[in-house]
Write an enzyme that holds these catalytic residues in place. Structure first.
Site, mmCIF file in Angstrom:
data_model
loop_
_atom_site.group_PDB
_atom_site.id
_atom_site.type_symbol
_atom_site.label_atom_id
_atom_site.label_comp_id
_atom_site.label_asym_id
_atom_site.label_seq_id
_atom_site.Cartn_x
_atom_site.Cartn_y
_atom_site.Cartn_z
ATOM 1 N N SER A 297 8.877 1.799 -7.296
ATOM 2 C CA SER A 297 8.263 2.993 -7.866
ATOM 3 C C SER A 297 8.231 2.924 -9.400
ATOM 4 O O SER A 297 7.779 1.932 -9.969
ATOM 5 C CB SER A 297 9.017 4.230 -7.367
ATOM 6 O OG SER A 297 8.264 5.391 -7.549
ATOM 7 N N ASP B 260 1.576 4.045 1.849
ATOM 8 C CA ASP B 260 2.018 4.745 0.636
ATOM 9 C C ASP B 260 0.817 5.421 -0.013
ATOM 10 O O ASP B 260 -0.281 4.864 -0.040
ATOM 11 C CB ASP B 260 2.644 3.750 -0.345
ATOM 12 C CG ASP B 260 3.297 4.417 -1.544
ATOM 13 O OD1 ASP B 260 3.473 5.657 -1.524
ATOM 14 O OD2 ASP B 260 3.638 3.700 -2.501
ATOM 15 N N HIS C 8 6.145 4.218 0.975
ATOM 16 C CA HIS C 8 6.620 3.940 -0.379
ATOM 17 C C HIS C 8 7.913 3.128 -0.377
ATOM 18 O O HIS C 8 8.168 2.357 -1.293
ATOM 19 C CB HIS C 8 6.836 5.272 -1.102
ATOM 20 C CG HIS C 8 7.059 5.149 -2.574
ATOM 21 N ND1 HIS C 8 6.104 4.666 -3.442
ATOM 22 C CD2 HIS C 8 8.129 5.467 -3.355
ATOM 23 C CE1 HIS C 8 6.562 4.683 -4.681
ATOM 24 N NE2 HIS C 8 7.798 5.157 -4.653
#
Length: 460
Positions: free
Chosen positions: A163, A374, A433
């Site tokens: 991320s 994601d 994610h």
């Protein structure tokens, strides 16, 4: 008088704990774990935790690697989230994790930047304001840990990020290289891996509307609203209005949640926004909701009470804090630091494509991997920023055919892989994610390939 006594006790603790800018490191009885603080700047203390793998294989041709895990947020705790919820040796119930990345490497977790998790500052003016400042602190941490340990210096270090951690990873990669070239840092940089990484925010916000429209989660009206705010973000970025673009990012997330109720970390799921969340959005607290969404997601998947990660909070502030012994009493661990995010909001929307280009040009192995479902760091956005690379090999990379990925004896297609020279890309099917959690078998084998580890693989 009471406050003065507490301050005196705190200062006495710090004077005992720190010596010459480096914390006293502790380890467990068998030496398989080591942890401590590094004073990366005066009154700014970063916590680290190193696990040595029980699967270590001594192979001169393939030295046993070390993975430095960098969490996102910004302000999310790698020592807590990455460790206990994703790739560390134990889960949040302190049960062994079969899919731990220790099968392939030693693991170094840090709470980065300072103010995150167990890391702390004695003065709020010491929070970092940029990714470069965070990279400088991390480089100082690496110098303090590696320069004193010749055994660690023999292992290549792989910086693996998730991320927002991807922005730290590329800036740290360049900062570490400069320190190595200057003779200030004694380690071998094996490579950088960017997992579902926030490298180009502009490309991601422009991917959301069209992707959700194709998935029937937005209609034409929702697409128009999404694209309109994305265009505003583009203008703000071009005008250097980075704080304002962060506000607009939060506004866009709110519009998409209201229009589609989609989960930003897995677009096959609903966000589960309750009346409290909607009320908070209406009160203008959408940015705070967006900031905390990252740190709540994994806990909600595990069915934590209220989906708020309270079980991990209890673990980190209870059993783990007691085990570590050196966490100051007045430091309370938290999954996500609002103050860290707020201090970085001027850098939050800045792209780091140029840094990826620089790493590639220097011959550093760069791996990008993305979960298929994601949304926040959608594969569509990742592919868009990779096409903007100016690296001389990018066209050859884009022209290469993909290779199918399986796992163990399972012949089901788990993903795809493309590689050219020192740039590599993994498309991970069925993952959102958090790839290591959603597809642990693929993730272990992938990290083994990235690190060229001789350690045992994973089965389906």
């Amino acid at each position: 008088m009471e406050k003065f006594c507490l301050l005196l006790v705190s200062l006495l603790f710090l004077s005992l704990l720190f010596n010459g800018g480096t914390a006293r490191a502790l380890r467990n009885q068998d030496g398989s774990e080591e942890w401590g603080y590094v004073e990366v700047r005066p009154k700014a203390h970063m916590f680290w935790w190193l696990y040595r793998s029980p699967y270590r294989v001594e192979d001169p041709a393939k030295p046993w690697p070390i993975i430095l895990w960098l969490q996102g947020g910004p302000g999310a705790s790698g020592v807590g989230i990455g460790n206990f919820e994703e790739v560390g040796p134990l889960d949040t119930n302190l049960k062994p994790r079969n899919s731990t990345w220790l099968r392939k490497a030693d693991l170094l977790f840090v709470d980065n930047p300072v103010g995150t998790g167990y890391s702390f500052v004695e003065d709020t003016n010491l929070f970092v304001k940029t990714d470069e400042e965070a990279a400088k602190d991390l480089t100082t941490l690496l110098i303090k840990i590696f320069n004193r340990n010749e055994k660690l210096q023999k292992s290549p270090l792989y910086i693996v990020a998730e991320s927002y951690g991807g922005k730290y990873a590329v800036t740290l990669g360049l900062s570490a290289l400069r320190a190595i070239e200057a003779g200030n840092l004694k380690l071998k940089l094996g490579g950088v891996a960017l997992g579902d990484s926030w490298i180009s925010p502009e490309d991601f916000v422009f991917s959301w509307g069209p992707l959700l429209k194709d998935l029937s989660r937005l209609d034409d009206n929702g697409l128009q609203k999404s694209n309109s705010i994305a265009q505003k973000i583009k203008r703000q970025l071009e005008g250097g209005q980075f704080v304002e673009s962060t506000e607009s990012w939060s506004e866009l997330e709110t519009v998409i949640i209201r229009s589609s109720s989609v989960d930003f970390y897995n677009f096959l799921l609903d966000s589960g926004s309750d009346s409290t969340t909607i009320s908070a959005m209406e009160l203008g607290l959408s940015k705070r909701i967006s900031m905390r969404r990252y740190s709540k997601y994994l806990s909600s998947l595990r069915g934590a009470p209220g989906g708020d990660g309270s079980d991990l909070d209890s673990l980190m502030n209870g059993v783990i804090k007691k085990k570590l012994k050196i966490i100051p009493e007045d430091v309370t661990w938290g999954k996500q630091s609002d103050l860290v995010f707020t201090n970085l909001e001027g850098d939050f929307m800045k792209p780091r494509i140029k840094e990826v280009d620089e790493l590639l040009a220097k011959g550093v192995n760069v791996t990008v991997y993305n979960g298929q479902v994601d949304l926040i760091c959608a594969t569509k956005g990742t592919e868009a920023w990779m096409k903007k690379l100016k690296w001389e090999g990018v066209q050859n990379f884009l022209g290469k055919d993909r290779t199918v990925i399986h796992c163990g004896s399972d012949l089901t297609i788990k993903g795809y892989y493309r590689s050219y020279k020192n740039l590599h890309f993994y498309w991970i099917l069925g993952a959102g994610h958090f790839v290591p959690t959603d597809q642990p078998c693929v993730a272990i084998n992938m990290i083994g390939a990235i690190t060229q580890s001789p350690g045992p693989g994973a089965s389906s």
